[in-house]
Structures are given as C-alpha cells and as structure tokens.
Design a protein around this motif. Structure first.
Motif, PDB file in Angstrom:
ATOM      1  N   THR A 222      22.349  -0.891  20.241  1.00  0.00           N
ATOM      2  CA  THR A 222      23.757  -1.201  20.040  1.00  0.00           C
ATOM      3  C   THR A 222      24.156  -1.014  18.580  1.00  0.00           C
ATOM      4  OG1 THR A 222      23.836  -2.748  21.888  1.00  0.00           O
ATOM      5  CG2 THR A 222      25.473  -3.043  20.153  1.00  0.00           C
ATOM      6  N   GLY A 223      25.228  -0.290  18.364  1.00  0.00           N
ATOM      7  CA  GLY A 223      25.726  -0.034  17.024  1.00  0.00           C
ATOM      8  C   GLY A 223      25.388   1.327  16.476  1.00  0.00           C
ATOM      9  N   ASP A 224      24.429   2.039  17.084  1.00  0.00           N
ATOM     10  CA  ASP A 224      24.126   3.407  16.645  1.00  0.00           C
ATOM     11  C   ASP A 224      25.334   4.303  16.910  1.00  0.00           C
ATOM     12  OD1 ASP A 224      21.586   2.869  15.751  1.00  0.00           O
ATOM     13  OD2 ASP A 224      20.578   3.526  17.588  1.00  0.00           O
ATOM     14  N   VAL A 225      25.702   5.108  15.937  1.00  0.00           N
ATOM     15  CA  VAL A 225      26.784   6.068  16.105  1.00  0.00           C
ATOM     16  C   VAL A 225      26.184   7.398  16.538  1.00  0.00           C
ATOM     17  CG1 VAL A 225      28.684   7.297  14.985  1.00  0.00           C
ATOM     18  CG2 VAL A 225      28.224   4.912  14.402  1.00  0.00           C
ATOM     19  N   VAL A 226      26.726   7.960  17.612  1.00  0.00           N
ATOM     20  CA  VAL A 226      26.180   9.193  18.169  1.00  0.00           C
ATOM     21  C   VAL A 226      27.280  10.238  18.287  1.00  0.00           C
ATOM     22  CG1 VAL A 226      24.371   8.020  19.458  1.00  0.00           C
ATOM     23  CG2 VAL A 226      26.592   8.405  20.539  1.00  0.00           C
ATOM     24  N   ARG A 227      26.852  11.494  18.264  1.00  0.00           N
ATOM     25  CA  ARG A 227      27.762  12.589  18.588  1.00  0.00           C
ATOM     26  C   ARG A 227      27.636  12.865  20.068  1.00  0.00           C
ATOM     27  NH1 ARG A 227      26.006  15.974  15.236  1.00  0.00           N
ATOM     28  NH2 ARG A 227      24.731  17.315  16.595  1.00  0.00           N
ATOM     29  N   ILE A 228      28.762  12.813  20.761  1.00  0.00           N
ATOM     30  CA  ILE A 228      28.804  12.995  22.215  1.00  0.00           C
ATOM     31  C   ILE A 228      29.313  14.400  22.487  1.00  0.00           C
ATOM     32  CG2 ILE A 228      29.657  12.050  24.386  1.00  0.00           C
ATOM     33  CD1 ILE A 228      30.369   9.473  22.788  1.00  0.00           C
ATOM     34  N   GLU A 229      28.475  15.235  23.090  1.00  0.00           N
ATOM     35  CA  GLU A 229      28.834  16.629  23.330  1.00  0.00           C
ATOM     36  C   GLU A 229      28.775  16.943  24.818  1.00  0.00           C
ATOM     37  OE1 GLU A 229      27.308  19.440  19.979  1.00  0.00           O
ATOM     38  OE2 GLU A 229      25.764  17.914  20.283  1.00  0.00           O
ATOM     39  N   ALA A 230      29.800  17.632  25.283  1.00  0.00           N
ATOM     40  CA  ALA A 230      29.857  18.124  26.657  1.00  0.00           C
ATOM     41  C   ALA A 230      30.439  19.532  26.591  1.00  0.00           C
ATOM     42  CB  ALA A 230      30.696  17.221  27.542  1.00  0.00           C
ATOM     43  N   GLY A 231      29.578  20.522  26.550  1.00  0.00           N
ATOM     44  CA  GLY A 231      30.041  21.887  26.337  1.00  0.00           C
ATOM     45  C   GLY A 231      30.595  22.033  24.933  1.00  0.00           C
ATOM     46  N   ALA A 232      31.807  22.556  24.833  1.00  0.00           N
ATOM     47  CA  ALA A 232      32.445  22.728  23.532  1.00  0.00           C
ATOM     48  C   ALA A 232      33.197  21.490  23.078  1.00  0.00           C
ATOM     49  CB  ALA A 232      33.403  23.922  23.575  1.00  0.00           C
ATOM     50  N   ARG A 233      33.248  20.453  23.916  1.00  0.00           N
ATOM     51  CA  ARG A 233      33.994  19.245  23.587  1.00  0.00           C
ATOM     52  C   ARG A 233      33.056  18.225  22.965  1.00  0.00           C
ATOM     53  NH1 ARG A 233      34.591  20.622  28.618  1.00  0.00           N
ATOM     54  NH2 ARG A 233      33.567  18.743  29.410  1.00  0.00           N
ATOM     55  N   ARG A 234      33.513  17.575  21.906  1.00  0.00           N
ATOM     56  CA  ARG A 234      32.652  16.611  21.231  1.00  0.00           C
ATOM     57  C   ARG A 234      33.472  15.541  20.528  1.00  0.00           C
ATOM     58  NH1 ARG A 234      29.435  20.277  17.080  1.00  0.00           N
ATOM     59  NH2 ARG A 234      29.131  21.372  19.050  1.00  0.00           N
ATOM     60  N   VAL A 235      32.926  14.337  20.513  1.00  0.00           N
ATOM     61  CA  VAL A 235      33.494  13.208  19.769  1.00  0.00           C
ATOM     62  C   VAL A 235      32.321  12.401  19.230  1.00  0.00           C
ATOM     63  CG1 VAL A 235      35.611  13.052  21.128  1.00  0.00           C
ATOM     64  CG2 VAL A 235      33.604  11.731  21.814  1.00  0.00           C
TER      65      VAL A 235
END
Length: 955
Positions: A585-598
């Motif tokens: 809990t609290g880790d910041v991650v890059r969320i990627e799904a194809g070309a979309r990312r947040v």
C-alpha cells in the motif's frame, strides 16, 4: 446574510469556477461588477420570482427563523430522486427525502445530502465565458443568431446536440422541437455511468431496448453476478429499501438469502450471505453454469471446484424459491450474459418488471461514437453540449478532446467551467437544481417537478432556456416552459393540479406502464477464457460518482464505504496479487494498457479475485477548481468504448515513489474476544430463539443515580440493515455545520465528522466478511468524559444527553482521552472560522449553515448531540399545545437519511417508542458494554443467512 455575487439576469461576475483563465478586464468592467455587488446586497437570499409551494401548510405569517419545507427533485445520472428542501429565511440549508417519491421513500444518498453544498459551492461557474473571457448572455445570443439563421437555411445540417441522460419531459419535448425545426440536426447522448450494456442485453433477449426493474422485496433467493444494487446510483435508496424489506423480519422462517459473485469488493458483496470472488470472465461462465442447471444445454464452462459447489448450491436455492428467486447481472458482463440472465429469470418466474426507456425519443439519441466520426470528418458546424463533460470522461480511444477544439461554434452549458468548457468557444453557467425550474423522471418513470428554493445566486441559465434560444425563444423562462409541457397533457383544472403536484413533489400515477415482453430465447453464448494478465475493473465512485462532484468538498472528504479512503482513489489489489507483484500500500505504479497509461498509488484490499484490480472513476480532474483539480488518478484515461468497464492486459511498473493513502480508519479484523465489537448471529440460531444475550446490565458505580423521569432519549442502530453508504455521515455534516478540514489535516488524523461508519472484518484476508457499524456519540449515562473536564464543558442533562458546552471548553482534550469510543473531535484550527481549507472561506459557504447550530471555532471539542436542536424544536411545539413530544416527532438527521431505516431514535420512557422496543430485541448488544458506561446508543447484531450446503472456503 452575505451578499450574493450576481443577480439572476444582471451583469456577470469576475469569479468563475475552476482554474480557467478569465482574461484581463477593464476598469469599466470592474465598476460594472461593483454595481452588481451593490444590487445583489439588496436582493440576497430572495425567494424565486415565480410561486413555489411549501411541502407543509404555509403559516399565515412568515416567522423569521422558522424552517419551511418545499418538495423538489434532484438529478443523478439523469434520473430524478424526490427530496424535501428545508429553507430558513430564504436560505436552503438541508435536504431530506420525500416519502411520497418512489426513488427516495423519505431517505437520501450522499449525493442528495451534498447537493446543498453544491448550491453554495464557491467553485461554481458564475458568468458566461467566451473562450475563457467574461462575456454576457446578450453577447452569446448575438453570436448565436447567425448560427441559427445558417442552420434554418440549410435544414439544420451540421447542428449537433450532446447531452447526458435526459429524463426530463420538458427537455425531451424541446429536443424533439429542435430536431423537427432543424431536420438535419442530430442528438447524441453520453452518460459515463450508463446502461448501454444492459439495454443491449434486452435487445438480444426481447428484440427491443427495455429497462428491467427487479422486485428485490419479493425475492427470497437473490444471485448477483457482479451486480451491485446496494451500491451508489439513482436506484440505491429504492433497491436498498426493497432488499431490507425482503430480509425482515429476521425472526421469520424465510428471510431472503443473498448470493454475490463479484470480481472486486462492493457494498452488496459486504452484505452477502454467501460471497464468491471470480474474474469477470469466470462470472460469465458462472452464468452459463446457472443456465445449464436449468436445462439450457450450453457448452460446459470451465469453473473451479469451489466455484462449482457455490453455483450448484445457489441454483438449488433458486429452484426451491421459484417465482421468488432473482438473478441480476452487472456492468462488467457483456450483453450476451445479460440476455442469458433474462432467460434464467424467465425460467425461474422471477419478479422483474420491464418498462420502455424513458430517456429517448423515437429513433434517438445516437451514441457518442457517431458524433466522434462526424467531428473527425468535419461535418459539425455547431455543437451544443448540455450536462456533459466529454473532454474529461469520454473513452480515451475516441480522442474527443482534441476534436472538440476544431468545431467552429461550440457551446457548453454546465454548472462548472470544466474540461469541456475549456475547449468550447462558449460556456453558459447552468443553474443549480435548487434554484431552477424543471421536471425529471425516476428510474421507474415517475415524474416530479424541480422547483427552486432560492433565486439564482449568479448569472446562470437552465438547459431549457438554452434550447429555447435555439428555437428562437430567447426570452422564455424555465417556469413557463415546464408549465407548457404539462398543460398540453389536457389536465382538467390545470392550476389546481399544478399546485397539488408541487406540494406533493410527485405526479401520482405517472410511473411508466410495465410491458410484457415475450419469453426470451436462449442466446447463442460460449464460455469465456480468463486472460493471464491483470484485469482492472472500473467502478463508479461511492463519493464522486462519475467525477461531476469533484468540486464538492463534503464528498471529497466522505470516506469510501469499504476502504475509508478520502481525497483520492487508488488502484486496489488483492493481497496475493500484491505480494506476487512486490507491491505494498502506497507504492506508486505506472498503469499501462496498450498505448494508454496513468500513474497512481496502490491500495492492498482483501476481497479481490485473483488477477483482478479495481479503480474508481471520477478523479484526476484537470479543471475542477481548488477542491477537485489534480486529486487522484484518472481512470477514464484507461477506458475504451469497446469494454468500458474492463481494462484488460494491464502492466504495472513501480516508479520508486510513495504516496500516503489518506483514510479515516485502519482496516480492523476481529479475532477472539474482539468479535464482541461487532457480533454476527446466524438467522437459523435467531429463528430458534437464540440471541446475543449481551446488554448494558447494571454494574456498581461511583456515579450518583439519576431517575430520568421525563424524556429519556436513546438510539438503536441495526447493523444488519446498514449498507455503509455514508448518507448518515453527510446528513450529519449538513445539519450540524461540521467543517471540512482538507487532506493535510486528514493525514494528521484530524477528521471532524461527528459520525463514522466503522468496517469490521470477521473473516480472513483470503475470504473477508466485512460489516458496517455507525458510531456516533454513545451518550453514556455514566460518561467517562464528564468528570475529567476541568470547566464542566462536558455535562449530562436530565434527558440522558451528554451535552457539550462550547463556550466553556478550553481545549484540554481530557474528555477525548477518556472516551473509549473515540467519538469526540477537536478543532485544531479554525476550520470554519478563518482557517478554512481551499476556497471554503468564501462568503457563499456561510449561507448554508444551519442557524440552529453553533459554528465552532478553534480550540473547541465537538461531537454528536442527537440533533438536540431538533429535540428543542419539537419540545417548543409540544409545549405550545400543552402536550408531550409524540413518538416519531423527533427524527435525527442520520435517522432521516438512512435508506434502510437502520437507525431508530426515540424516548425510552415511552412505551410506544420504537427505540425502546428495539432494545428488547434478542440481537440487542452494547458496544464495549463491559466498561459499564451504560450508553444510550446501542446496536442490533448483524444477521447472516448462509446456505449450509456451502462450506466456509467458498464464502
């Protein structure tokens, strides 16, 4: 009363919502606005120009300070929920449910309770904008006229309307007139939390779009396949009331049993008697297994042994209760699964009504994808956007935001200068529902009127007035437009009918007529394959819905029902997946799904199926004012139009950062003797005469005895009925002037809510079994807080209330330290009096405050008072007529809000008191009763009705 900022039809104001650049303005503009302020100071807090009718009989002479009640309607997702607005001296200060309206039934949800803050929100848009600069309604009409003339000459070619869901009969009538006057025009509708999948399922099942209305109160076995009827939405109150109606009486032989198969935790799953965690693909397969058990003969799906046992037991229960069984499908399932569920319900004889959609015209509206194609090909000359924010919440694969900037003439009408307003040529500030005339239909088609409680605070307009301008009636007002709609229905004695409808807040007999579709055929359907990579389930947010409430500070600081997170969202993962991915809990991650990312933080939350994460919509706003901008992660950036509720093939990558997850309660798992904090009793034991056997028995004490010969106020909260929706929390905040403290103070553990809803888990990390327990002040008869106060600020009254005298308190906090229930709050700063968070020090906020409740300053302890101001009003009314306060005459704010009527309050010395009767229930228990504090607030234990055929590993 503070001066308001602009008259309804006066000059524009400098201030506007959000962080939109307003552009430079001249000295002449400044002088105009000064004149506007002076004008408004004379007309502030006025009643509307048109007649509005009180919910109760208007007194012969208006008495200052006396509340008046007016029936009106509030929208959510385009549907209406009837409420009663409470107004004092022309200022709306509170809303409560309208008992005559089928969508509210006298109760509210968090969105209705927070609507009163939305009215006074300093972030609201206040004036017409032209490309970000201050303009006026007259300037807009001058710019609109050439467009109207062009479209009249060309039959409406190039004219497009984009709205959210429209259930208003008047707005539908106006849209129909626009389409007839401009034959080449097109109407598009997009609701971020829509029901397109559900309607597509009815098209497959019945050959036409229909709206199913399940009768939960008549079902004795309910199977929810990723459906969340008790979760947020326009039907939450109605469904919750129906569900608890099917559960009670708990002592009877046939209370309903709720089975829930879901991918991520929901309030419905928390209240389930049996819960199973599955990937959405496996839930689709579970629906096939249910159908096969009913003789469908479909290909056999692949299910685990645990899932198979669960489905087999659930099906046997459904068959045992034929014609009183019900299966519901959720948004994450494809239309084919919904069609299959309709076939299953038909086989079971389920009680489900079907109605025609109430938000369409013949052949319309067209979906957002069609508008996107027209924009891409340059076929749109004029675009009018009403009640929608597609630049923020449209699916990411459409690329709509950039296309909107290329429209030659675009108009956005909305309450805030939001993302879509920023890319449109013109922005028209929309009036709040509590200051405008309109009409709405509930989810069952029942119509009701929207009537204003106050004149518009700013230079705002309604959607009706904007569409009237397209039709060449720029001087038409919403009041006359709504009356035109209903006068055309041919009602005899229209004026008498109109007054009665305004008084009641609902049009009797206006619900949509149920249709009887033919028995649905068995759809062609094949089992699904569960993907290997992570899948994210997107959910409506319990507090921000689809993001439209991001500027509402009450809702930003309202805890989520299960995680208790505030001021943001997080990517929720199950413990096993988090451990496998090396995340905490609290880790910041890059969320990627194809070309979309947040990017966003991780929250480890038990209850997720393997391979499934969840993320709520509504955050990551770019233009939501000082309150909502840049709060949380934008889930819409991952969304696609093909699978709007699932993001598949997700890759998570740690970026090395950490972010604190703000919450108001740590996750509590009960073990051993701690289970007394939240006892759970089985329905079978209850039916056989078993009970908790725990009460506030007499114990020796050094406190002097007190007879409580007059009134003895007490409260009983039924944990079995509580769905954790937090309507009571926001209702208490509105009623008692509870301030917002902001995320920095929350991080210090300094939340100010007088009422909290604790979550207790009596399961395991792999199989959680959460339950909800509202905790206000206990009002202990032997209160530990009272003897430690050095200035007698915490005192006991003769009716059993633990009172707090604010003007005595010197802030020692001894009472807080001595309270075992931790229900007292301390003003570390002047949260409502000089040190407000964000823009909450604006003058408009002061207009919302309840004049019957003190606004506390820094250094003062505060807490729940059982809404003593309501008790005082009832006492004054009773003494005027020389009688006692009657049962039900005092209703606390939390009690009035609760959708399931879980809270009972009354005089314990009254033999007819519901609270007194509840204390004799075998489920009755006292929180921390062994301490001998003798709380006046007590509880009824949660009740579970599990299926004995399912072992513990499957729940």
């Amino acid at each position: 009363m503070p001066p308001l900022t602009a008259p309804p039809d006066g000059p524009p104001s400098v201030a506007a919502s959000g962080d939109t650049e307003m552009g430079a303005f001249s000295r002449r503009d400044a002088l105009k606005m000064l004149a506007a302020q002076i004008t408004l100071a004379l007309g502030a807090c006025s009643k509307p120009d048109e007649e509005i009718l009180p919910y109760v009989r208007m007194p012969e002479r208006l008495i200052p300070g006396e509340p008046l009640r007016f029936a009106t309607t509030l929208p959510l997702g385009g549907y209406g929920r009837g409420v009663v607005g409470i107004s004092i001296d022309g200022r709306p200060i509170k809303v409560e449910g309208n008992p005559l309206h089928p969508a509210s039934l006298g109760s509210t949800d968090v969105f209705a309770e927070a609507a009163i803050f939305g009215l006074y929100d300093p972030g609201r848009s206040r004036t017409v904008l032209q490309q970000g600069s201050i303009a006026s309604w007259e300037m807009f009409l001058q710019a609109l006229l050439p467009q109207i003339e062009h479209h009249r000459a060309h039959g409406g070619d190039g004219l497009r309307l984009l709205t959210g869901r429209v259930s208003s009969p008047t707005l539908l009538r106006q849209i129909d007139l626009v389409l007839k006057q401009y034959p080449g025009a097109r109407w598009h509708s997009y609701e971020p939390i829509g029901d397109e999948i559900e309607r597509a399922g009815t098209v497959l099942a019945f050959g036409r779009p229909l709206l199913p209305l399940p009768r939960l109160e008549q079902a004795r076995a309910i199977l929810c396949l990723d459906a969340d009827p008790l979760g947020p939405g326009p039907g939450q109150v109605q469904y919750a009331r129906a569900w608890i109606g099917g559960r009670k009486p708990f002592h009877g032989p046939t209370p309903s049993r709720l089975y829930v198969v879901e991918a991520a935790p929901t309030p419905t799953g928390a209240k389930a008697d049996q819960r199973l965690m599955l990937h959405p693909g496996s839930i689709h397969n579970a629906a096939i297994a249910v159908a096969n058990a009913l003789g469908a003969g479909l290909p056999v799906p692949d299910l685990s042994a645990v899932a198979s046992r669960f489905i087999d037991a659930a099906v046997q229960d459904l068959l045992t209760h034929r014609e009183r069984a019900l299966v519901l499908a959720g948004r994450t399932l494809p239309p084919e699964t919904h069609a299959l569920v309709h076939w299953i319900n038909a086989e079971l004889g389920a009680k489900v009504d079907f109605i025609e959609p109430i938000d369409t015209l013949p052949g319309t509206p067209e979906p957002l994808q069609v508008l996107t194609q027209d924009l891409d090909q340059g076929r749109v000359r004029t675009l009018v956007v009403i009640g929608a924010n597609p630049a923020y919440d449209a699916p990411a694969d459409l690329g709509l935001q950039e296309m909107l900037t290329k429209v030659p003439f675009s108009v956005h009408c909305g309450p805030y200068a939001d993302e879509t307003a920023g890319v449109c040529r013109w922005h028209i500030p929309e009036s709040h529902p509590l200051e405008s005339w309109s009409d709405l239909r509930a989810i069952d088609g029942t119509a009701s009127f929207v009537q204003p409680l106050i004149r518009p605070l700013y230079a705002t307009r309604t959607a009706h007035e904007l569409l009237a301008s397209l039709l060449g009636r720029s001087e038409a007002r919403s009041y006359e437009l709504v009356r035109e709609t209903w006068a055309a229905t041919g009602v005899a004695d229209f004026e008498a009918w109109w007054r009665q409808a305004l008084h009641d807040g609902v049009l009797a007999g206006s619900a949509a007529k149920a249709v009887a579709p033919a028995k649905p055929p068995l759809p062609a359907i094949v089992p699904a394959t569960v993907p290997d990579r992570l899948t994210i389930v997107l959910r409506p947010d319990d507090c921000l819905w689809d993001g439209r409430f991001a500027s509402n500070a009450w809702l930003q600081e309202c805890p989520k029902p299960l995680t208790k997170q505030v001021w943001g969202n997080a990517l929720a993962l199950g413990p096993a997946d988090a451990e496998k991915l090396g995340l905490v809990t609290g880790d910041v991650v890059r969320i990627e799904a194809g070309a979309r990312r947040v990017t966003g933080p991780v929250l480890v939350e038990p209850g997720h199926a393997p391979g499934v994460a969840s993320l709520t919509l509504g955050y990551g706003r770019r233009q939501a004012g000082r309150i909502g901008t840049s709060v949380g992660t934008n889930a819409y950036a991952l969304r696609t139009s093909r699978t709007p509720w699932l993001v598949e093939g997700v890759q998570l990558t740690k970026n090395g950062d950490r972010q604190e997850i703000l919450n108001t309660q740590n996750y509590v798992r009960l073990q051993g003797e701690a289970q007394d904090l939240y006892p759970v009793i089985l329905q079978a034991d209850l039916a056989q005469g078993g009970g908790i056997g725990q009460g506030a028995g007499a114990q020796s004490s050094l406190y002097p005895p007190w007879p409580y010969a007059g009134y003895a106020w007490g409260m009983v909260i039924d944990a079995a009925a509580c769905i954790g929706c937090n309507a009571c929390v926001v209702a208490c905040q509105a009623e008692n002037n509870v301030p917002v403290v902001g995320p920095e103070e929350i991080a210090q553990g300094r939340d100010m809510h007088w009422l909290r809803v604790d979550v207790y888990d009596h399961g395991t990390p792999e199989r959680p079994k959460p339950g909800f327990q509202p905790v206000p002040c206990m009002h202990c008869e032997l209160a530990p807080c009272e003897p430690v106060c050095p200035v007698a600020a915490s005192v006991h009254d003769s009716e059993g209330l633990n009172a707090q005298v604010y003007n005595r308190c010197v802030g020692t906090r001894f009472c807080e330290a001595n309270c075992p229930y931790k229900v007292r709050r301390f003003n570390f700063f002047a949260y409502a009096d000089g040190q407000e968070y964000g823009n909450l020090g604006a003058e408009s906020i002061k207009a919302q405050r309840n004049p019957d409740v003190t606004v506390r300053t820094r250094g003062v302890m505060e807490k729940c008072t059982y809404c003593v101001q309501r008790i005082s009003r009832a006492r004054q009314a009773a003494e005027t007529h020389n009688r006692s306060i009657a049962e039900g005459e005092v209703v606390t704010a939390c009690q009035a809000a609760c959708p399931t009527r879980a809270i009972t309050f009354g005089n314990l010395n009254d033999r007819e008191s519901g609270a007194r009767a509840a204390k004799s229930d075998p489920r009755h228990y006292t929180l921390l009763g062994n301490l001998g504090t003798r709380p006046r607030t007590t509880y009824l234990a949660d009740v579970k009705n599990p299926n004995p055929a399912i072992d513990g590993d499957a729940t």
